[in-house]
Scaffold this active site. Sequence first.
Site, PDB file in Angstrom:
ATOM      1  N   CYS A   1       0.406 -10.184  -6.616  1.00  0.00           N
ATOM      2  CA  CYS A   1       0.257 -10.533  -5.192  1.00  0.00           C
ATOM      3  C   CYS A   1      -0.591  -9.528  -4.418  1.00  0.00           C
ATOM      4  O   CYS A   1      -1.536  -9.901  -3.712  1.00  0.00           O
ATOM      5  CB  CYS A   1       1.629 -10.713  -4.550  1.00  0.00           C
ATOM      6  SG  CYS A   1       2.633  -9.203  -4.460  1.00  0.00           S
TER       7      CYS A   1
ATOM      8  N   HIS B   1       6.490  -8.671  -1.664  1.00  0.00           N
ATOM      9  CA  HIS B   1       5.508  -9.738  -1.893  1.00  0.00           C
ATOM     10  C   HIS B   1       4.604  -9.868  -0.674  1.00  0.00           C
ATOM     11  O   HIS B   1       4.993  -9.553   0.452  1.00  0.00           O
ATOM     12  CB  HIS B   1       6.208 -11.070  -2.166  1.00  0.00           C
ATOM     13  CG  HIS B   1       5.278 -12.123  -2.701  1.00  0.00           C
ATOM     14  ND1 HIS B   1       4.812 -12.127  -3.995  1.00  0.00           N
ATOM     15  CD2 HIS B   1       4.705 -13.206  -2.094  1.00  0.00           C
ATOM     16  CE1 HIS B   1       4.005 -13.154  -4.175  1.00  0.00           C
ATOM     17  NE2 HIS B   1       3.922 -13.819  -3.034  1.00  0.00           N
TER      18      HIS B   1
ATOM     19  N   HIS C   1      -1.534 -17.124  -2.167  1.00  0.00           N
ATOM     20  CA  HIS C   1      -0.894 -15.958  -2.776  1.00  0.00           C
ATOM     21  C   HIS C   1      -0.780 -16.148  -4.281  1.00  0.00           C
ATOM     22  O   HIS C   1      -0.950 -17.250  -4.805  1.00  0.00           O
ATOM     23  CB  HIS C   1       0.481 -15.702  -2.154  1.00  0.00           C
ATOM     24  CG  HIS C   1       1.535 -16.717  -2.517  1.00  0.00           C
ATOM     25  ND1 HIS C   1       2.844 -16.389  -2.757  1.00  0.00           N
ATOM     26  CD2 HIS C   1       1.473 -18.075  -2.682  1.00  0.00           C
ATOM     27  CE1 HIS C   1       3.542 -17.472  -3.042  1.00  0.00           C
ATOM     28  NE2 HIS C   1       2.732 -18.516  -3.000  1.00  0.00           N
TER      29      HIS C   1
END
Length: 378
Positions: A293, A341, A353
């Site tokens: 990520c 994240h 993402h």
Amino acid sequence: MPSHRKPRTRIRTAAPAVGITTAALASVSLLAQSAGAAPGRPKPTVEEVQRKVDDLYRQAGTATESYNRAKEATDDQREKVDGLLDEVARGTARLNDTRRVLGNYAAEQYRTGGMASTVTLMLADDPQAFFDRNHLMKQLTGREEQALRDFETERAGIAKKRADATRGLERLTASQEALRAGKKDVQTKLAAARTLLGTLTAQEKARLAALEEKKQEEARRKAAELAARQEAARKAAEAAKAAEAAKKPPTVPGTGTGTPSASTKAAKALAFARAQIGKPYVWGATGPSSYDCSGLTQAAWKAAGVDLPRTTWDQVKVGTRVATAELRPGDLVFFYDDISHVGMYIGNGMMIHAPKPGAYVREESIYYMPIYGSVRPA
């Protein structure tokens, strides 16, 4: 002249291998046994399995960021150690050159009948002792005295560099140990999730997929609501701007500075992120064929000329904090209380993402996970 060779140690980001710690194994074994209808234990529901798997993936995300930070520290420390060792090698070469000059001076003194003690002290391990004797100092010419001072200064400098390199190597070893521990932690979480999913029957997996779709639908609904609010706010702002402009006389536009605007940079970052859609998530990866990520957001903004730190924990500190309702395309949205994240906002409540192992870079609602906060890098 002594030679120096740089360390050849390299860290490879490998595909996760199966390896489960005692604690993780106990947790997974408990659910796995109950999934297999172990005597005296109720079988966990698919919802319980889903929550456990989601939690394991979240933990793997946190462990991945720890790994990323350790890898960054390891790479930085290795570069510093290599630089110090190079300096030691160059300094040693200069020291040997000075030593040869001193040897020539000593030989010259010997040929001209100079004092033998001068020769001895000139080549001693501690030339400073030479200067402590005034009667010997009188035997030196200006160039000889300077050569001795240069020798002492160079030797002291090399000794310090060697000590710094030794400490640097110790820190490098510690960073490498942290890197290995981080890698093992990620592999443990992912292996535990795979093991748990492997206990499900085909019917239970279908039920799990249905639960996932329901979760996605709810996230998309919230994204649509945010998009409607943002659109209403945009129209109101445009109307207010137009009304304000109508009250002012027209102005001659300036020539500008030629510096890319924040919106231009965001557009470049977003274009890069879109081009990565469909590429696999791989923990610890920074492209170009796969990403985790924070590796994706770092690479996207780098394409726009903005250098972001490697981890989510550091990226969240860069730029301006913005409220969810004020998000613009290109902004970074961070998730979970541990900020493990991150995704890039693209508008209408959606983001791009790199989700998790087994998934690919994709568009998804920002409400799919609990939001921690958002920043605007530029």
